[in-house]
Design a protein around this motif. Structure first.
Motif, PDB file in Angstrom:
ATOM      1  N   UNK A   1      16.852  16.930  -4.337  1.00  0.00           N
ATOM      2  CA  UNK A   1      17.214  15.526  -4.250  1.00  0.00           C
ATOM      3  C   UNK A   1      16.172  14.785  -3.406  1.00  0.00           C
ATOM      4  N   UNK A   2      15.627  13.678  -3.948  1.00  0.00           N
ATOM      5  CA  UNK A   2      14.593  12.919  -3.233  1.00  0.00           C
ATOM      6  C   UNK A   2      15.126  12.375  -1.917  1.00  0.00           C
TER       7      UNK A   2
ATOM      8  N   UNK B   1      15.312  12.273   3.926  1.00  0.00           N
ATOM      9  CA  UNK B   1      16.102  12.396   5.144  1.00  0.00           C
ATOM     10  C   UNK B   1      15.534  13.428   6.095  1.00  0.00           C
ATOM     11  N   UNK B   2      15.042  14.552   5.527  1.00  0.00           N
ATOM     12  CA  UNK B   2      14.441  15.588   6.363  1.00  0.00           C
ATOM     13  C   UNK B   2      13.198  15.064   7.072  1.00  0.00           C
ATOM     14  N   UNK B   3      12.369  14.321   6.338  1.00  0.00           N
ATOM     15  CA  UNK B   3      11.149  13.786   6.942  1.00  0.00           C
ATOM     16  C   UNK B   3      11.468  12.728   7.991  1.00  0.00           C
ATOM     17  N   UNK B   4      12.493  11.926   7.738  1.00  0.00           N
ATOM     18  CA  UNK B   4      12.875  10.912   8.723  1.00  0.00           C
ATOM     19  C   UNK B   4      13.329  11.563  10.024  1.00  0.00           C
TER      20      UNK B   4
END
Length: 380
Positions: A13-14, A19-22
């Motif tokens: 899921x994009x 969210x992980x990068x944020x």
């Protein structure tokens, strides 16, 4: 590989990846902030400052060095001697009265010695040709008053947000076109004056955090609407919006529940909103009466409010458009020319006259229905 064989391709899921990068970016910024705070709280900046001070002293003559030591006798750069509590109180009182003053067109930059005088409480710099504030401004953490009107300052540095003890800031009649959002970190600010910068047309939303601000003066600029942040300054008592390009006022101005004085003259207003009648603390409104055609009755007939209408005389009204056109043509021709000192004096002089006149009306029980500005010329 057979042509008919199916291959499972993992698809993530994009939004999950984003969210992980944020989260990672947030952690990285938090780490950077902690490291910056650690460096600021460490002794490294003070040690570096001491070494810079020693290097600078090497280049001075004996007379200049003695004079510098006289100024810095209470500075943190000098060796501190043990003293009693009474002596320390006396020293603190003397230190609190120290004020830096600079005046005159001969000044193109701040004197180099200023960077060692970090104990100063106030700066008063006016009428110079200084165009920017020094990089070491953030070192003056005890600064409470910064008065720098009538210079050629083109911008305020982000470091101004480090002056958390600042209570008064006056950058009137300079060349500001923007205000840094970091100014919102000066949450103890009570008075902010940005008059006469002409190219200033907006304020950053971050200034909404100035909850202790009592006095906001953004007259003689290019605002077409009231800044959103101004409506969130809950303690505001005086708001000067005169000499701008306001076409209307927002319908939620009653959010300024502590507002006492409101200057609106010299704008393009044709009506006043009914919400102004809901501000119970309002005591004085100053408007231009030439173009206003709709005013709430409760506003202009309220005995608790001094409603002042300033009107131009007929000669001024007839020549107003012609003068504006001439000014526009002159600005186009001389847009790269530095503003003359006489022009700054004229602008500030008119504002001072209006303020004196309005203050004289505060003590009266009644005010004139309208006031006509009269032009008087003297032949000497």
């Amino acid at each position: 590989m057979a042509l008919g064989r199916k291959v499972d391709v993992p698809v993530s899921d994009v939004s999950l990846i984003r969210g992980m990068w944020e989260v990672r970016v947030k952690k990285h910024r938090h780490t950077q902030k902690k490291e910056q705070e650690r460096i600021e709280q460490s002794a490294l900046p003070k040690i570096d400052q001491q070494w810079q001070y020693r290097i600078y002293c090497k280049s001075l003559q004996t007379k200049e060095l003695n004079l510098l030591h006289h100024y810095l006798e209470r500075s943190t750069l000098t060796e501190t001697q043990p003293c009693t509590e009474a002596e320390q109180d006396q020293r603190d009182r003397e230190q609190s009265s120290l004020i830096f003053q600079l005046d005159g067109e001969q000044w193109m930059d701040f004197p180099r010695e200023l960077q060692w005088m970090t104990y100063l409480k106030e700066w008063h710099v006016r009428g110079t040709r200084i165009c920017r504030l020094p990089e070491y401004l953030a070192l003056f953490t005890q600064l409470s008053v910064l008065q720098i009107p009538k210079n050629t300052i083109a911008e305020l540095p982000p470091e101004i947000g480090k002056l958390t003890g600042l209570r008064e800031l006056n950058v009137s009649y300079n060349r500001l076109s923007r205000v840094p959002p970091e100014l919102g970190d000066c949450e103890n600010l009570k008075r902010l004056e940005l008059t006469g910068n002409h190219n200033l047309s907006e304020l950053p939303f971050e200034l909404s955090s100035l909850k202790q601000l009592l006095h906001l003066d953004i007259a003689e600029n290019s605002f077409r609407s009231i800044p959103i942040c101004a409506l969130r300054m809950s303690s505001l008592q005086l708001l000067d919006l005169s000499h701008n390009r306001l076409g209307d006022l927002p319908q939620d101005m009653d959010r300024l529940e502590q507002l006492v004085t409101l200057f609106l003259h010299k704008n393009n207003l044709t009506y006043l909103p009914h919400c102004l009648t809901k501000i119970s603390t309002l005591k004085m409104i100053v408007v231009s009466g030439d173009e206003l055609n709709s005013i709430p009755t409760r506003l202009c007939r309220n005995p608790e409010i001094k409603f002042i209408r300033l009107c131009d005389n007929r000669a001024t009204a007839e020549n107003k458009k012609k003068e504006e056109e001439e000014k526009k043509m002159e600005k186009k021709k001389n847009r790269w020319r530095e503003p003359r000192e006489e022009e700054v004096k004229k602008d500030s002089g008119e504002k001072e006259f209006i303020e004196l006149y309005v203050n004289s009306l505060k003590d009266r029980e009644t005010v004139p229905e309208s006031t006509t500005k009269v032009s008087i010329s003297c032949l000497l």
